[in-house]
Design a protein around this motif. Structure first.
Motif, PDB file in Angstrom:
ATOM      1  N   ALA A 265       0.816  -1.219   0.000  1.00 48.22           N
ATOM      2  CA  ALA A 265       0.000   0.000   0.000  1.00 48.22           C
ATOM      3  C   ALA A 265       0.848   1.267   0.000  1.00 48.22           C
ATOM      4  O   ALA A 265       0.338   2.357  -0.271  1.00 48.22           O
ATOM      5  CB  ALA A 265      -0.940  -0.003   1.201  1.00 48.22           C
ATOM      6  N   LEU A 266       2.160   1.137   0.263  1.00 44.79           N
ATOM      7  CA  LEU A 266       3.057   2.297   0.190  1.00 44.79           C
ATOM      8  C   LEU A 266       3.202   2.797  -1.244  1.00 44.79           C
ATOM      9  O   LEU A 266       3.634   3.937  -1.464  1.00 44.79           O
ATOM     10  CB  LEU A 266       4.431   1.945   0.757  1.00 44.79           C
ATOM     11  CG  LEU A 266       4.495   1.609   2.256  1.00 44.79           C
ATOM     12  CD1 LEU A 266       5.878   1.078   2.617  1.00 44.79           C
ATOM     13  CD2 LEU A 266       4.143   2.827   3.103  1.00 44.79           C
ATOM     14  N   GLY A 267       2.883   1.942  -2.228  1.00 43.47           N
ATOM     15  CA  GLY A 267       2.895   2.370  -3.623  1.00 43.47           C
ATOM     16  C   GLY A 267       4.266   2.482  -4.255  1.00 43.47           C
ATOM     17  O   GLY A 267       4.401   3.059  -5.343  1.00 43.47           O
ATOM     18  N   ILE A 268       5.308   1.932  -3.611  1.00 40.04           N
ATOM     19  CA  ILE A 268       6.671   2.056  -4.141  1.00 40.04           C
ATOM     20  C   ILE A 268       6.774   1.408  -5.517  1.00 40.04           C
ATOM     21  O   ILE A 268       7.302   1.998  -6.467  1.00 40.04           O
ATOM     22  CB  ILE A 268       7.678   1.441  -3.162  1.00 40.04           C
ATOM     23  CG1 ILE A 268       7.697   2.253  -1.862  1.00 40.04           C
ATOM     24  CG2 ILE A 268       9.075   1.386  -3.784  1.00 40.04           C
ATOM     25  CD1 ILE A 268       8.399   1.566  -0.702  1.00 40.04           C
ATOM     26  N   GLY A 269       6.274   0.197  -5.643  1.00 38.15           N
ATOM     27  CA  GLY A 269       6.168  -0.453  -6.939  1.00 38.15           C
ATOM     28  C   GLY A 269       7.470  -0.990  -7.505  1.00 38.15           C
ATOM     29  O   GLY A 269       8.551  -0.816  -6.938  1.00 38.15           O
ATOM     30  N   ALA A 270       7.348  -1.667  -8.638  1.00 35.88           N
ATOM     31  CA  ALA A 270       8.503  -2.258  -9.309  1.00 35.88           C
ATOM     32  C   ALA A 270       9.517  -1.184  -9.649  1.00 35.88           C
ATOM     33  O   ALA A 270       9.177  -0.153 -10.237  1.00 35.88           O
ATOM     34  CB  ALA A 270       8.057  -2.988 -10.579  1.00 35.88           C
ATOM     35  N   GLN A 271      10.768  -1.426  -9.253  1.00 37.37           N
ATOM     36  CA  GLN A 271      11.885  -0.510  -9.505  1.00 37.37           C
ATOM     37  C   GLN A 271      11.682   0.869  -8.883  1.00 37.37           C
ATOM     38  O   GLN A 271      12.351   1.837  -9.238  1.00 37.37           O
ATOM     39  CB  GLN A 271      12.142  -0.374 -11.008  1.00 37.37           C
ATOM     40  CG  GLN A 271      12.454  -1.686 -11.702  1.00 37.37           C
ATOM     41  CD  GLN A 271      13.780  -2.288 -11.252  1.00 37.37           C
ATOM     42  OE1 GLN A 271      14.836  -1.714 -11.441  1.00 37.37           O
ATOM     43  NE2 GLN A 271      13.709  -3.473 -10.652  1.00 37.37           N
ATOM     44  N   GLY A 272      10.716   0.969  -7.962  1.00 32.47           N
ATOM     45  CA  GLY A 272      10.489   2.231  -7.266  1.00 32.47           C
ATOM     46  C   GLY A 272       9.781   3.290  -8.084  1.00 32.47           C
ATOM     47  O   GLY A 272       9.754   4.464  -7.695  1.00 32.47           O
ATOM     48  N   LEU A 273       9.151   2.880  -9.195  1.00 33.52           N
ATOM     49  CA  LEU A 273       8.505   3.851 -10.090  1.00 33.52           C
ATOM     50  C   LEU A 273       7.039   4.093  -9.756  1.00 33.52           C
ATOM     51  O   LEU A 273       6.373   4.880 -10.413  1.00 33.52           O
ATOM     52  CB  LEU A 273       8.630   3.369 -11.539  1.00 33.52           C
ATOM     53  CG  LEU A 273      10.056   3.342 -12.089  1.00 33.52           C
ATOM     54  CD1 LEU A 273      10.100   2.622 -13.426  1.00 33.52           C
ATOM     55  CD2 LEU A 273      10.603   4.755 -12.218  1.00 33.52           C
ATOM     56  N   GLY A 274       6.528   3.404  -8.727  1.00 33.66           N
ATOM     57  CA  GLY A 274       5.127   3.536  -8.346  1.00 33.66           C
ATOM     58  C   GLY A 274       4.303   2.413  -8.936  1.00 33.66           C
ATOM     59  O   GLY A 274       4.369   2.156 -10.143  1.00 33.66           O
ATOM     60  N   GLY A 275       3.537   1.713  -8.084  1.00 34.02           N
ATOM     61  CA  GLY A 275       2.722   0.614  -8.579  1.00 34.02           C
ATOM     62  C   GLY A 275       2.120  -0.190  -7.453  1.00 34.02           C
ATOM     63  O   GLY A 275       2.270   0.147  -6.274  1.00 34.02           O
ATOM     64  N   LEU A 276       1.439  -1.271  -7.824  1.00 35.55           N
ATOM     65  CA  LEU A 276       0.681  -2.058  -6.853  1.00 35.55           C
ATOM     66  C   LEU A 276       1.523  -3.056  -6.073  1.00 35.55           C
ATOM     67  O   LEU A 276       1.161  -3.441  -4.971  1.00 35.55           O
ATOM     68  CB  LEU A 276      -0.451  -2.815  -7.573  1.00 35.55           C
ATOM     69  CG  LEU A 276      -1.476  -1.964  -8.341  1.00 35.55           C
ATOM     70  CD1 LEU A 276      -2.576  -2.858  -8.893  1.00 35.55           C
ATOM     71  CD2 LEU A 276      -2.067  -0.877  -7.452  1.00 35.55           C
ATOM     72  N   THR A 277       2.627  -3.517  -6.652  1.00 40.05           N
ATOM     73  CA  THR A 277       3.404  -4.575  -5.992  1.00 40.05           C
ATOM     74  C   THR A 277       4.831  -4.135  -5.728  1.00 40.05           C
ATOM     75  O   THR A 277       5.586  -3.858  -6.668  1.00 40.05           O
ATOM     76  CB  THR A 277       3.406  -5.862  -6.837  1.00 40.05           C
ATOM     77  OG1 THR A 277       2.056  -6.313  -7.022  1.00 40.05           O
ATOM     78  CG2 THR A 277       4.209  -6.953  -6.138  1.00 40.05           C
ATOM     79  N   THR A 278       5.173  -4.077  -4.470  1.00 37.52           N
ATOM     80  CA  THR A 278       6.550  -3.821  -4.023  1.00 37.52           C
ATOM     81  C   THR A 278       7.179  -5.092  -3.502  1.00 37.52           C
ATOM     82  O   THR A 278       8.351  -5.374  -3.766  1.00 37.52           O
ATOM     83  CB  THR A 278       6.564  -2.734  -2.926  1.00 37.52           C
ATOM     84  OG1 THR A 278       5.928  -1.550  -3.431  1.00 37.52           O
ATOM     85  CG2 THR A 278       7.989  -2.409  -2.496  1.00 37.52           C
ATOM     86  N   VAL A 279       6.388  -5.871  -2.742  1.00 37.77           N
ATOM     87  CA  VAL A 279       6.878  -7.155  -2.234  1.00 37.77           C
ATOM     88  C   VAL A 279       5.975  -8.273  -2.718  1.00 37.77           C
ATOM     89  O   VAL A 279       4.751  -8.107  -2.819  1.00 37.77           O
ATOM     90  CB  VAL A 279       6.968  -7.186  -0.687  1.00 37.77           C
ATOM     91  CG1 VAL A 279       8.073  -6.280  -0.199  1.00 37.77           C
ATOM     92  CG2 VAL A 279       5.634  -6.829  -0.042  1.00 37.77           C
TER      93      VAL A 279
END
Length: 537
Positions: A265-279
């Motif tokens: 839910a932090l929204g960091i996302g793939a490669q830190g570009l913003g998105g639904l999945t960080t982990v």
């Protein structure tokens, strides 16, 4: 009644020792070497399954594109049997040695660690798949490369039984450098600490990946628990399904699920570009601790997660079975010539660089220079002494990379980006004194670098971490042009064709690694993505 072999000793007091298993030196060495080759080009199947599901669910175009590159790179590495990532890691080996195991064939004066390190040496110097030597001796002073990636970091347990249980991992520096450890008070909230800490880790650990959390013991035990937890199979989707069925979760499962949902839910996302999945998963291992303590360690594992498990029973060396290529989803990333702009590096000007905007996707063509930590330090030292540099950086672009050596007909081995923030302290010097006009690396830039980029009207471009073999296919020529003694940290000149990058920091100082996660954190908080279903992989 007494035993004939032991006169005077009652039969019921005699213990018959079990048969011992003999493990030979050469078998252990070969098994370690083979496992390291295996994990260099085969992702664990559970990781591919979880990433494929995340890709299907992802709504952020930038994050989805990054995942597509990682999945395409993974299959290319599996078929080409070349490293997933140019950082082929520092080797971690976890051994559980049965008490009834006997060792045989060891050279005089050598022990278990010597055998493992010989396996590492052979694994990393395999002529058909040379792996990058990244380990440096004397970590504080000389930092001289050992040339064969030894020594490994080895943990040994003596356990009941007559087998040797082995887990081999290769841990990249980008993710290992983001490890965190804290001595908490017993009443402190662990979830709050994780949610406060993960954003400080940036994207240099190459999400989407996993978090391993160790709780308890002493400081060093908590760190070991965190690392060990990352060796476990991923099962977050099974855990989610269990919760959805209304089945009771134990306390550790509840915490894992809570952390998974809240970190994403932090929204960091793939490669830190913003998105639904960080982990893709969160793992937790615990151990009893002192009543006054709660040691906690958190170690991330990157998109190039590499580990394998095998058991030796005395029957010879162990060779792991190759996964079926049907495991990989049918995703074949290719440059999008409609959405991406082709850039000629040979005629690039500061004015063109200043026109790029955050999020723009570029396809680079022409010649670029490379350099990372050691090269930047040497450049700084030479400039301070008034010495001439071996190459002219005027109007050039530098790529932060330490490639794998080529094999067969390759011009260069896998050559993905390294974490850019390590070069932040050199950025102003490079832009002000060398004529450099742009940089390429992995993940975000820090405030110091962003301010310098803005001051000099430069730009920072991001290449996808975890797609090193894919990126190397864009490199048509490579040669060392400076600091050859630094090995993989030498300055190369690459000639590239359609190398994919994203504008991460523009000349105005706007960072996609700040704006992207902020946007996606807000969008996730609205609940608009809760209804997205993912079919079973």
């Amino acid at each position: 009644m007494a035993s004939g072999d032991n006169p005077g000793v009652p039969c019921h007091l005699i213990t018959h020792r079990p048969m011992t298993t003999t493990i030979r030196y050469n078998d252990l060495v070969e098994s370690i070497a083979a496992a390291l080759q295996y994990i260099s080009y085969y992702h664990p199947s559970d990781y591919i399954e979880h990433l494929a599901r995340a890709y299907e669910r992802e709504q952020s175009p930038a994050a989805k594109d990054a995942m597509a590159q990682i999945l395409t790179n993974s299959k290319m590495s599996a078929t080409g049997q070349r490293p997933i990532c140019q950082d082929t890691g520092i080797v971690n080996v976890f051994l559980k040695v049965g008490m009834d195991v006997r060792w045989e064939g060891f050279p005089a004066g050598q022990g278990l660690e010597d055998a493992i390190n010989e396996g590492v040496r052979r694994g990393y110097n395999h002529p058909d798949n040379q792996l990058r030597a990244s380990v440096v001796a004397d970590p504080q002073f000389a930092r001289k490369n050992t040339k064969d990636n030894t020594p490994a970091v080895i943990n040994v347990q003596i356990v009941p039984g007559d087998q040797v249980d082995v887990t081999v991992a290769a841990k990249g520096g980008g993710s290992e450098n983001k490890s965190k450890m804290i001595m908490m008070n017993p009443s402190d909230n662990l979830v709050d600490w994780v949610l406060k800490t993960v954003p400080t880790m940036g994207a240099g650990w190459c999400p989407p990946g996993m978090l391993g959390i160790g709780i308890g013991g002493t400081a060093e035990k908590a760190v070991l628990l965190a690392k060990e937890s990352l060796m476990e199979d991923l099962n977050m989707y099974e855990l989610q399904a269990k919760a959805a069925r209304g089945e009771k979760l134990d306390q550790v499962e509840e915490m894992r699920l809570e952390l998974y949902e809240k970190v994403n839910a932090l929204g960091i996302g793939a490669q830190g570009l913003g998105g639904l999945t960080t982990v893709l998963d969160v793992k937790i291992k615990m151990y009893p601790t002192h009543a006054a303590s709660k040691p906690v360690a958190m170690i991330p594992n990157c998109a190039a997660t590499r580990h394998a498990h095998f058991v030796m029973n005395g029957s010879g060396p162990v060779y792991l079975e190759a996964p079926s290529l049907d495991l990989w989803p049918k995703i074949d990333w290719a440059p999008d010539y409609n959405k991406s702009k082709r850039v000629d590096l040979n005629t690039l000007t500061k004015e063109e660089v200043a026109s790029w905007k955050p999020g723009d996707t570029l396809l680079l063509n022409g010649k670029m220079l490379t350099g990372r930590d050691a090269a930047h330090q040497r450049i700084q030292d030479m400039l301070a002494k008034g010495e001439s540099l071996p190459v002219d950086f005027t109007n050039r672009v530098i790529y932060y990379v330490g490639p794998v050596d080529p094999v067969r007909d390759e011009v260069v081995g896998p050559a993905g980006p390294t974490t850019a923030t390590r070069m932040d302290k050199f950025t102003d010097m490079m832009l002000e004194k060398t004529g450099l006009i742009a940089m390429i690396g992995k993940a975000e830039r820090g405030p110091v670098a962003i301010e310098s980029i803005k001051k000099h009207q430069s730009a920072y471009l991001m290449a996808v971490g975890g797609a090193a073999y894919l990126v190397s296919k864009a490199i048509r020529d490579a040669k060392v042009v400076g600091f050859a003694d630094l090995g993989m940290e030498a300055i190369y000149e690459f000639d590239v064709v359609d190398m994919p990058v994203t504008v991460a920091v523009d000349a105005g100082g706007t960072s996609a690694h700040i704006t992207g996660p902020a946007e996606w954190q807000k969008r996730i908080a609205t609940g608009e993505f809760k209804g997205i279903d993912v079919t079973a992989a």
